[in-house]
Design an enzyme around this catalytic site. Structure first.
Site, PDB file in Angstrom:
ATOM      1  N   TYR A   1       0.841  -1.203   0.000  1.00 50.76           N
ATOM      2  CA  TYR A   1       0.000   0.000   0.000  1.00 50.76           C
ATOM      3  C   TYR A   1       0.879   1.257   0.000  1.00 50.76           C
ATOM      4  O   TYR A   1       0.670   2.190  -0.799  1.00 50.76           O
ATOM      5  CB  TYR A   1      -0.909  -0.023   1.230  1.00 50.76           C
ATOM      6  CG  TYR A   1      -1.721   1.227   1.442  1.00 50.76           C
ATOM      7  CD1 TYR A   1      -2.828   1.490   0.640  1.00 50.76           C
ATOM      8  CD2 TYR A   1      -1.375   2.156   2.428  1.00 50.76           C
ATOM      9  CE1 TYR A   1      -3.577   2.643   0.836  1.00 50.76           C
ATOM     10  CE2 TYR A   1      -2.120   3.298   2.622  1.00 50.76           C
ATOM     11  CZ  TYR A   1      -3.226   3.538   1.823  1.00 50.76           C
ATOM     12  OH  TYR A   1      -3.965   4.681   2.008  1.00 50.76           O
TER      13      TYR A   1
ATOM     14  N   LYS B   1       1.117   4.349  -2.696  1.00 52.31           N
ATOM     15  CA  LYS B   1       0.819   5.750  -2.340  1.00 52.31           C
ATOM     16  C   LYS B   1       2.022   6.666  -2.613  1.00 52.31           C
ATOM     17  O   LYS B   1       1.860   7.819  -3.013  1.00 52.31           O
ATOM     18  CB  LYS B   1       0.392   5.815  -0.865  1.00 52.31           C
ATOM     19  CG  LYS B   1      -0.941   5.127  -0.601  1.00 52.31           C
ATOM     20  CD  LYS B   1      -2.091   5.998  -1.050  1.00 52.31           C
ATOM     21  CE  LYS B   1      -3.193   5.277  -1.731  1.00 52.31           C
ATOM     22  NZ  LYS B   1      -4.292   6.156  -2.161  1.00 52.31           N
TER      23      LYS B   1
HETATM   24  P1  NAP Z   1     -13.367   3.386   1.675  1.00 49.60           P
HETATM   25  O1  NAP Z   1     -14.175   3.941   2.782  1.00 49.60           O
HETATM   26  O2  NAP Z   1     -13.102   1.911   1.649  1.00 49.60           O
HETATM   27  O3  NAP Z   1     -14.011   3.817   0.262  1.00 49.60           O
HETATM   28  C1  NAP Z   1     -13.382   3.427  -0.923  1.00 49.60           C
HETATM   29  C2  NAP Z   1     -14.153   3.922  -2.134  1.00 49.60           C
HETATM   30  O4  NAP Z   1     -13.432   3.534  -3.319  1.00 49.60           O
HETATM   31  C3  NAP Z   1     -15.535   3.320  -2.270  1.00 49.60           C
HETATM   32  O5  NAP Z   1     -16.405   4.277  -2.843  1.00 49.60           O
HETATM   33  C4  NAP Z   1     -15.323   2.146  -3.237  1.00 49.60           C
HETATM   34  O6  NAP Z   1     -16.552   1.823  -3.877  1.00 49.60           O
HETATM   35  C5  NAP Z   1     -14.295   2.772  -4.186  1.00 49.60           C
HETATM   36  N1  NAP Z   1     -13.475   1.826  -4.941  1.00 49.60           N
HETATM   37  C6  NAP Z   1     -12.659   0.838  -4.472  1.00 49.60           C
HETATM   38  N2  NAP Z   1     -12.079   0.183  -5.494  1.00 49.60           N
HETATM   39  C7  NAP Z   1     -12.527   0.776  -6.646  1.00 49.60           C
HETATM   40  C8  NAP Z   1     -12.291   0.554  -8.025  1.00 49.60           C
HETATM   41  N3  NAP Z   1     -11.496  -0.425  -8.458  1.00 49.60           N
HETATM   42  N4  NAP Z   1     -12.906   1.351  -8.918  1.00 49.60           N
HETATM   43  C9  NAP Z   1     -13.733   2.351  -8.515  1.00 49.60           C
HETATM   44  N5  NAP Z   1     -13.998   2.622  -7.224  1.00 49.60           N
HETATM   45  C10 NAP Z   1     -13.394   1.821  -6.300  1.00 49.60           C
HETATM   46  O7  NAP Z   1     -11.916   4.054   1.610  1.00 49.60           O
HETATM   47  P2  NAP Z   1     -11.394   5.449   2.243  1.00 49.60           P
HETATM   48  O8  NAP Z   1     -10.904   5.164   3.609  1.00 49.60           O
HETATM   49  O9  NAP Z   1     -12.385   6.516   2.011  1.00 49.60           O
HETATM   50  O10 NAP Z   1     -10.098   5.710   1.320  1.00 49.60           O
HETATM   51  C11 NAP Z   1     -10.218   6.466   0.126  1.00 49.60           C
HETATM   52  C12 NAP Z   1      -8.838   6.897  -0.350  1.00 49.60           C
HETATM   53  O11 NAP Z   1      -8.180   7.600   0.701  1.00 49.60           O
HETATM   54  C13 NAP Z   1      -7.915   5.737  -0.723  1.00 49.60           C
HETATM   55  O12 NAP Z   1      -7.128   6.105  -1.834  1.00 49.60           O
HETATM   56  C14 NAP Z   1      -7.030   5.582   0.499  1.00 49.60           C
HETATM   57  O13 NAP Z   1      -5.772   5.050   0.188  1.00 49.60           O
HETATM   58  C15 NAP Z   1      -6.918   7.032   0.949  1.00 49.60           C
HETATM   59  N6  NAP Z   1      -6.571   7.178   2.366  1.00 49.60           N
HETATM   60  C16 NAP Z   1      -7.467   6.847   3.343  1.00 49.60           C
HETATM   61  C17 NAP Z   1      -7.113   7.035   4.678  1.00 49.60           C
HETATM   62  C18 NAP Z   1      -8.063   6.762   5.826  1.00 49.60           C
HETATM   63  O14 NAP Z   1      -7.673   6.946   6.984  1.00 49.60           O
HETATM   64  N7  NAP Z   1      -9.303   6.375   5.585  1.00 49.60           N
HETATM   65  C19 NAP Z   1      -5.845   7.522   5.006  1.00 49.60           C
HETATM   66  C20 NAP Z   1      -4.959   7.820   3.974  1.00 49.60           C
HETATM   67  C21 NAP Z   1      -5.334   7.664   2.652  1.00 49.60           C
HETATM   68  P3  NAP Z   1     -16.844   0.398  -4.570  1.00 49.60           P
HETATM   69  O15 NAP Z   1     -16.381  -0.665  -3.616  1.00 49.60           O
HETATM   70  O16 NAP Z   1     -18.313   0.412  -4.821  1.00 49.60           O
HETATM   71  O17 NAP Z   1     -16.084   0.393  -5.848  1.00 49.60           O
END
Ligand code: NAP
Length: 259
Positions: free
Chosen positions: A157, A161
């Site tokens: 991961y 990133k």
């Molecule tokens: P999340 O709650 O799991 O939501 C992920 C979203 O991405 C969902 O809408 C999912 O919908 C969609 N998705 C996953 N695979 C996909 C694909 N192949 N094509 C299109 N859509 C896809 O995740 P999150 O925590 O919000 O994280 C979102 C982003 O923020 C990621 O890039 C993650 O690395 C980054 N991030 C998150 C955190 C954190 O603390 N949460 C911290 C640092 C960075 P479907 O399953 O319906 O496709």
């Protein structure tokens, strides 16, 4: 106040929930016309409906960021619904936790395909419209994990990133001649459905390690993305904004305990 989003066509990938939904909400509230993208149409449309009920302009669309064909049809859908594309937020991402000894070649490829190739493909597909815009903006959701920090189970991961930022630093040079800027937001630990799946103990220990003593909200990331997409940020490209409540700063747990 950043008013330059009014009437702009915005595409957000991974927007049915979590950070993407927060970004979509903030842009819709600021007058953007938002295409909500995820693999599941019912969930993307449910999010769009919520934004419409709050007075915004939004439409759900099902597409997989790992498939270039999906990204090409997405572009047609955004252009037909909202008249071109001005702002692209590449946010879709996954973070399955697996230590290197358990991590298979397939696990590696799946994370890279979603997080890294899934950043490149929507950008490539949206370029023809972004080039026509007088406010072409790309905002990438990266992470502190990889570019700044490490955490057991997230070597793959973190590589994806950090890879996004390597991609960004050349993309911003190549696209500057079109007036398109490319920047990234680096979230710390943000309260999302994806993070909740890691368990309460993970959330508790993370909150304790953050100087502001709480997880971030999805809107915290949305407002950073909004700034980078604004007219006011036209001269900022190839840069990162860390939004983490100060998490990367303490030298040790002792530094936090003494505060
Ligand atoms: P999340 O709650 O799991 O939501 C992920 C979203 O991405 C969902 O809408 C999912 O919908 C969609 N998705 C996953 N695979 C996909 C694909 N192949 N094509 C299109 N859509 C896809 O995740 P999150 O925590 O919000 O994280 C979102 C982003 O923020 C990621 O890039 C993650 O690395 C980054 N991030 C998150 C955190 C954190 O603390 N949460 C911290 C640092 C960075 P479907 O399953 O319906 O496709």
């Amino acid at each position: 106040m950043l008013t330059s989003i009014e009437g702009r066509s915005v595409v957000v990938t991974g927007a049915s929930k979590g950070i993407g939904k927060g970004i979509a909400k903030v842009f819709a509230k600021s007058g953007g016309k938002v295409l909500i993208v995820s693999r599941h149409l019912d969930e993307a449309e449910a999010c769009a409906e919520e934004l419409r009920r709050a007075g915004g302009i939004a439409k759900g669309y099902a597409a997989d960021v790992t498939k270039f064909g999906d990204m090409q049809t997405l572009v047609d859908a955004a252009a037909a619904a909202h008249g071109g594309i001005d702002i692209l937020c590449t946010n879709a991402g996954i973070f399955p936790q697996m230590k290197i000894e358990e991590l298979s070649s397939e696990d590696w490829d799946y994370v890279m395909a979603t997080n890294l190739k899934g950043t490149f493909l929507p950008i490539k597909a949206c370029l023809s419209h972004l080039k026509k815009s007088d406010q072409g903006r790309i905002v990438i959701t990266s992470s502190i994990t990889g570019p700044v920090t490490g955490f057991p189970g997230w070597a793959h991961y973190g590589a994806s990133k950090a890879g996004q930022l390597g991609f960004m630093r050349t993309a911003c040079i190549e696209l500057a001649k079109y007036g398109i800027t490319v920047n990234a937001v680096l979230p710390g630990n943000i309260a999302t459905e994806g993070l909740a799946a890691l368990g309460l103990e993970y959330e508790r220990s993370m909150s304790a390690s953050i100087p502001l003593k709480k997880l971030g909200t999805v809107e915290d990331i949305g407002y950073a993305a909004l700034f980078l997409a604004s007219k006011e940020a036209a001269y900022i490209t190839g840069q990162t904004i860390i939004v983490d409540g100060g998490q990367i700063l303490p030298e040790s747990m002792e530094a936090l305990a003494q505060a």
